[in-house]
Design an enzyme around this catalytic site. Structure first.
Site, mmCIF file in Angstrom:
data_model
loop_
_atom_site.group_PDB
_atom_site.id
_atom_site.type_symbol
_atom_site.label_atom_id
_atom_site.label_comp_id
_atom_site.label_asym_id
_atom_site.label_seq_id
_atom_site.Cartn_x
_atom_site.Cartn_y
_atom_site.Cartn_z
ATOM 1 N N SER A 35 0.815 -1.216 0.000
ATOM 2 C CA SER A 35 0.000 0.000 0.000
ATOM 3 C C SER A 35 0.849 1.266 0.000
ATOM 4 O O SER A 35 0.527 2.246 -0.689
ATOM 5 C CB SER A 35 -0.934 -0.004 1.214
ATOM 6 N N THR A 36 1.960 1.278 0.748
ATOM 7 C CA THR A 36 2.822 2.460 0.777
ATOM 8 C C THR A 36 3.571 2.598 -0.536
ATOM 9 O O THR A 36 3.719 3.708 -1.071
ATOM 10 C CB THR A 36 3.801 2.396 1.952
ATOM 11 N N ASP A 89 10.748 1.024 -1.563
ATOM 12 C CA ASP A 89 9.788 -0.003 -1.166
ATOM 13 C C ASP A 89 9.313 0.281 0.250
ATOM 14 O O ASP A 89 9.904 1.097 0.970
ATOM 15 C CB ASP A 89 10.451 -1.381 -1.235
ATOM 16 N N GLY A 90 8.265 -0.377 0.656
ATOM 17 C CA GLY A 90 7.770 -0.265 2.014
ATOM 18 C C GLY A 90 8.378 -1.339 2.906
ATOM 19 O O GLY A 90 9.260 -2.094 2.492
ATOM 20 N N GLU A 111 11.115 -8.762 -4.076
ATOM 21 C CA GLU A 111 11.551 -7.532 -3.403
ATOM 22 C C GLU A 111 13.014 -7.627 -2.973
ATOM 23 O O GLU A 111 13.781 -6.675 -3.131
ATOM 24 C CB GLU A 111 10.654 -7.254 -2.198
#
EC number: 5.3.1.6
Length: 262
Positions: A35-36, A89-90, A111
């Protein structure tokens, strides 16, 4: 951006907006998942549209690729890009040494591959993700479906000798079915409550047959941008004890964020 946002979404937005300031024309970027990170992709798309920023992104998941394409952010593969200038990235948690737990969005394998193929990794997060010690958030471990129960049993046995507070290992499910990663693997969530030695745990986990990768990101993150609901942003660098702080002004606009009101 939308005028009516929750405090948590405002925090994610200002962190993403500040992180995208680090992007320069000509860069090859890792685009995170979650979401971030979705806020970051939108902020990046706005700079491309308004400033003519020239970048290419390597998405860490199918859903990030779809979002980037829908917003006009050019994308490529990591094999085509070769090496990246920056990944944004979050994180699900980060500690004072900027070690991370990631994988809440089931994209931890891509990731980690993308982040470690970059000159720099910037993490964007709201203040709630900051912890004194990792482990409150369940640690995701990606495993192949074949023999996953045997892999789970070996993980549970290994955890007995680790410095953790709990040893509850669960298969992540969506309803009755296992959650599948983009590589069609399963996720085991390790509910440990506290991880005393993240580096040791990460190394031992990846020695277990059937484990593809774990969600501990050790010595990978270079900088964390922490957003707050009042527009305040703090920037922490792994190489400095100083914390930069500023306020980010944001105004309601009719732009690529408009659909978030729906």
């Amino acid at each position: 951006m939308p005028a009516d946002l929750s405090a948590i979404d405002k925090a994610k937005f200002v962190a993403a907006l500040r992180a995208v300031d680090h992007v320069e024309s000509g860069m090859k970027l890792g685009l995170g998942t979650g979401s971030t990170a979705a806020w970051m992709v939108r902020c990046l798309a706005e700079r491309i549209r308004d400033e003519g920023l020239r970048v290419v992104g390597v998405p860490t998941s199918i859903r990030t690729a779809e979002l980037a394409q829908s917003l006009g952010v050019p994308i490529t593969t990591l094999d085509e890009a070769g090496w990246l200038d920056l990944t944004i990235d979050g994180a699900d948690e980060f500690d004072p040494e900027l070690n991370l737990i990631k994988g809440g969005g089931a994209a931890l394998l891509r990731e980690k591959i993308v982040a470690t193929a970059s000159d720099q990794m910037i993490v964007i997060a709201d203040a709630a993700k900051q912890v004194a010690q990792l482990g409150a958030f369940p640690l995701p471990v990606e495993v192949i479906p074949f023999g996953w129960k045997a892999t789970q049993a070996q993980i549970e046995e290994m955890l007995v000798s680790m410095d953790v507070l709990a040893r509850d290992v669960r298969l992540r499910r969506a309803g009755d079915d296992p959650v599948l990663t983009d590589q069609s693997n399963y996720i085991l969530d390790l509910h440990l409550r506290r991880i005393g030695n993240p580096r040791q745990l990460s190394l031992v986990l990846n020695q277990i047959p059937g484990v593809v990768e774990n969600g501990l990101f050790i010595d990978i993150c270079d900088k964390v941008v922490i957003g707050h609901g009042d527009g305040r942003v703090q920037v922490r660098d792994v190489n400095s004890s100083e914390i930069e702080e500023e306020y980010v002004e944001f105004k309601p606009t009719d732009n690529i964020f408009a659909d978030l009101d729906e």
